[in-house]
Design a protein around this motif. Sequence first.
Motif, PDB file in Angstrom:
ATOM      1  N   SER A 136       0.827  -1.212   0.000  1.00 28.35           N
ATOM      2  CA  SER A 136       0.000   0.000   0.000  1.00 28.35           C
ATOM      3  C   SER A 136       0.859   1.258   0.000  1.00 28.35           C
ATOM      4  O   SER A 136       0.563   2.237  -0.707  1.00 28.35           O
ATOM      5  CB  SER A 136      -0.917  -0.001   1.232  1.00 28.35           C
ATOM      6  N   LEU A 137       1.931   1.243   0.794  1.00 31.40           N
ATOM      7  CA  LEU A 137       2.815   2.408   0.858  1.00 31.40           C
ATOM      8  C   LEU A 137       3.552   2.623  -0.462  1.00 31.40           C
ATOM      9  O   LEU A 137       3.695   3.759  -0.930  1.00 31.40           O
ATOM     10  CB  LEU A 137       3.818   2.235   1.996  1.00 31.40           C
TER      11      LEU A 137
ATOM     12  N   MET B 255       1.215   4.034  -2.969  1.00 28.31           N
ATOM     13  CA  MET B 255       1.012   5.451  -2.672  1.00 28.31           C
ATOM     14  C   MET B 255       2.180   6.285  -3.182  1.00 28.31           C
ATOM     15  O   MET B 255       1.984   7.341  -3.812  1.00 28.31           O
ATOM     16  CB  MET B 255       0.842   5.653  -1.167  1.00 28.31           C
ATOM     17  N   LEU B 256       3.391   5.821  -2.930  1.00 29.75           N
ATOM     18  CA  LEU B 256       4.574   6.552  -3.398  1.00 29.75           C
ATOM     19  C   LEU B 256       4.561   6.709  -4.912  1.00 29.75           C
ATOM     20  O   LEU B 256       4.842   7.788  -5.444  1.00 29.75           O
ATOM     21  CB  LEU B 256       5.845   5.821  -2.956  1.00 29.75           C
TER      22      LEU B 256
ATOM     23  N   ALA C 161       1.970   6.569  -6.943  1.00 34.53           N
ATOM     24  CA  ALA C 161       0.865   7.435  -7.364  1.00 34.53           C
ATOM     25  C   ALA C 161       1.207   8.909  -7.158  1.00 34.53           C
ATOM     26  O   ALA C 161       0.960   9.751  -8.026  1.00 34.53           O
ATOM     27  CB  ALA C 161      -0.406   7.071  -6.597  1.00 34.53           C
ATOM     28  N   VAL C 162       1.776   9.217  -6.008  1.00 31.08           N
ATOM     29  CA  VAL C 162       2.164  10.603  -5.732  1.00 31.08           C
ATOM     30  C   VAL C 162       3.264  11.047  -6.687  1.00 31.08           C
ATOM     31  O   VAL C 162       3.233  12.162  -7.226  1.00 31.08           O
ATOM     32  CB  VAL C 162       2.630  10.757  -4.274  1.00 31.08           C
TER      33      VAL C 162
ATOM     34  N   LEU D 242       4.386  13.371   2.817  1.00 31.03           N
ATOM     35  CA  LEU D 242       4.449  11.997   2.326  1.00 31.03           C
ATOM     36  C   LEU D 242       5.330  11.154   3.245  1.00 31.03           C
ATOM     37  O   LEU D 242       5.003   9.999   3.552  1.00 31.03           O
ATOM     38  CB  LEU D 242       5.004  11.986   0.899  1.00 31.03           C
TER      39      LEU D 242
ATOM     40  N   LEU E  56       3.358  10.122   6.272  1.00 36.48           N
ATOM     41  CA  LEU E  56       2.458   9.002   6.006  1.00 36.48           C
ATOM     42  C   LEU E  56       3.222   7.685   5.947  1.00 36.48           C
ATOM     43  O   LEU E  56       2.745   6.651   6.432  1.00 36.48           O
ATOM     44  CB  LEU E  56       1.709   9.233   4.690  1.00 36.48           C
TER      45      LEU E  56
ATOM     46  N   GLY F   8       2.717   4.649   8.447  1.00 36.43           N
ATOM     47  CA  GLY F   8       2.338   3.373   7.877  1.00 36.43           C
ATOM     48  C   GLY F   8       3.231   2.230   8.333  1.00 36.43           C
ATOM     49  O   GLY F   8       2.768   1.116   8.574  1.00 36.43           O
TER      50      GLY F   8
END
Length: 215
Positions: A171-172, A175-176, A178-179, A200, A203, A207
Amino acid sequence: MTGQVRTVDGRVAGRRGQATRQKLLDCLSEMLSSSPYRDVKVIDVARRAGTSPATFYQYFPDVEGAVLELAEEMAAESGGLTDLVAGRSWAGRAGWQTAQQLVDGFLEFWRKHDAILRVVDLGAAEGDKRFNKIRMKVLNAVNASLTDSVAELQTKGRIDKDVNPGAIAGSLVAMLAAVASHRQGFSSWGVKQAEIKPNLALLVHLGVTGRKPTK
């Protein structure tokens, strides 16, 4: 470039041939930075490299074949991302530093290879297994080590035993990615570029550890 470089018909390219092949790849990379992937044509790459389409076809079957070569080179370089996590401490201030360095290194890698990563993401989204394999190789460079980090914290009783390390890490990393691919879009939300990294990193730290960082 290491090892022997061969032409499409299997011949070993000499030094001059290798230089020409690399120039074609460099020109293609530059064009991908300013043009949509679908709009890049062999004749345009060859012209930019100061050679002919016939020469291009000596080294690559088509534009996609050359793009895959660039993508493979980028994926090989992604191995360095592992060092951003492997063996790093997530305790105290060291943990906050690890989170910051992971974010800095990941975003910098994405910025450096933004053009080819956009093509890789497009190919993977369209179901091309070759591009998906390359994308996963890049993400796994961080995911595997991050999974190990979460699992280690779990064995030490520092995070809940019911946490799935692979799910947290995946998930992390998602996220990385996507950002990283959407950084320019943050401005439309009123978010300054300088604000992205620290938030970021926060988060990521939350996480992994489940705790606010010690700064």
